[in-house]
Design a protein around this motif. Sequence first.
Motif, PDB file in Angstrom:
ATOM      1  N   LYS A 171      84.168 152.999 -20.628  1.00  0.00           N
ATOM      2  CA  LYS A 171      82.740 153.213 -20.353  1.00  0.00           C
ATOM      3  C   LYS A 171      82.025 151.865 -20.249  1.00  0.00           C
ATOM      4  N   GLY A 172      82.440 150.929 -21.086  1.00  0.00           N
ATOM      5  CA  GLY A 172      81.869 149.584 -21.006  1.00  0.00           C
ATOM      6  C   GLY A 172      82.198 148.940 -19.666  1.00  0.00           C
ATOM      7  N   ASP A 197      76.925 152.778 -24.431  1.00  0.00           N
ATOM      8  CA  ASP A 197      77.364 151.473 -23.935  1.00  0.00           C
ATOM      9  C   ASP A 197      76.340 151.019 -22.904  1.00  0.00           C
ATOM     10  N   VAL A 235      76.659 147.678 -27.318  1.00  0.00           N
ATOM     11  CA  VAL A 235      77.498 148.878 -27.430  1.00  0.00           C
ATOM     12  C   VAL A 235      77.570 149.319 -28.887  1.00  0.00           C
ATOM     13  N   SER A 237      79.642 152.013 -31.454  1.00  0.00           N
ATOM     14  CA  SER A 237      80.664 153.028 -31.732  1.00  0.00           C
ATOM     15  C   SER A 237      80.286 153.714 -33.035  1.00  0.00           C
ATOM     16  N   GLU A 277      82.181 145.623 -21.350  1.00  0.00           N
ATOM     17  CA  GLU A 277      83.621 145.868 -21.565  1.00  0.00           C
ATOM     18  C   GLU A 277      84.083 145.243 -22.886  1.00  0.00           C
ATOM     19  N   ASP A 280      82.350 146.944 -25.867  1.00  0.00           N
ATOM     20  CA  ASP A 280      82.908 148.273 -26.123  1.00  0.00           C
ATOM     21  C   ASP A 280      84.194 148.169 -26.955  1.00  0.00           C
TER      22      ASP A 280
END
Length: 327
Positions: A171-172, A197, A235, A237, A277, A280
Amino acid sequence: MKRPIYFFFIFSVQCLLGQKIYQQSFMRMGVDFEMTVVSTNEEEANRYIDLGKNEIERIERLISSWDPSSQTSAVNKQAGRNAVAVDTELFLLIQRAVGISRLTDGAFDLTYAAIDPLWVFDGQEKSMPTQEVLDASVAAIGFQKLVLNNDDNTVFLPEEGMKIGFGAIGKGYAADRVKTLLQAAGLKAGLINASGDIAAWGTQPDGQPWQIGLINPMKKNKVFAWFPINGQAVVTSGDYEKYVTIDGERYGHIINPRTGLPSRGVVSATVFAPKAELADALATALFVMGPESGLHLANQLPDVEALMIDASGHILSTKNIVVDALE
Ligand code: ADP
Ligand code: MG
């Protein structure tokens, strides 16, 4: 599935030279996306948003391990048998993902996917896997085993059962690609939110930077800090959107590749970096590493900042973010 509940945006109501903010939400890659573009008219804004959607679909066809016709699936199907030639784009993404796997000492590992059948997070898991099952599952994990040949762009998974997956970086990557594509197409300012993200560029119509608010899920989901974003990526998580409950304990979808068990102790990890990217993959890695070693690593990396919330709701961060002001 992850919703972007971490992020709220402050949009300025002022418009400069007729520039306005146009926004659209949609599902791609199985998650919610939100695209924001600054434009003078809706027609132009929609054109840019369509370009972005097509790009996300193109990337999904390349990296999805669910789509049996993707190049990623072709690599996985040939595990233990043959090397598979892939597009340069995928080859380079794999190379970079191996680089981040090495950088994080395997806390992020793109070959983590060998464990996939074990944790599906569909509510089927009713008990913890046995040690035997866990050992067998982690045996196939190991980015060091991947054989990449840049003469012919081939990727080889030397053991049967090995698998690559882009769940923690795809997704990143998509957010970065959409940003690059739209910038090249002439869009001066925009923001893409790929389910938490975020990649942004340019400013709001009144020249103010985009603002990203972080919330603490342990403290009534209140925004505790706003960060201006100048062309970087952010981003997060988290462990509370995709998880299973076994014996009253919650297990989130980020797996420690060494043990095969869901990583616990961290509620969320947010990473600021030049590229979504990297942010992430790092957010996933920090989640696995825990605040102490995770933030130690982030402090060594140029242009990277991070902020983590532990299970007691404490906010910990890299040295350039002042934690005291946040809680
Ligand atoms: P989110 O979906 O919350 O943004 P991440 O970016 O951390 O979360 O991605 C989590 C996904 O990445 C999981 O659903 C799984 O597909 C994959 N994954 C889980 N653990 C790891 C790991 N240690 N290394 C690489 N990928 C992982
Ligand atoms: Mg990630």
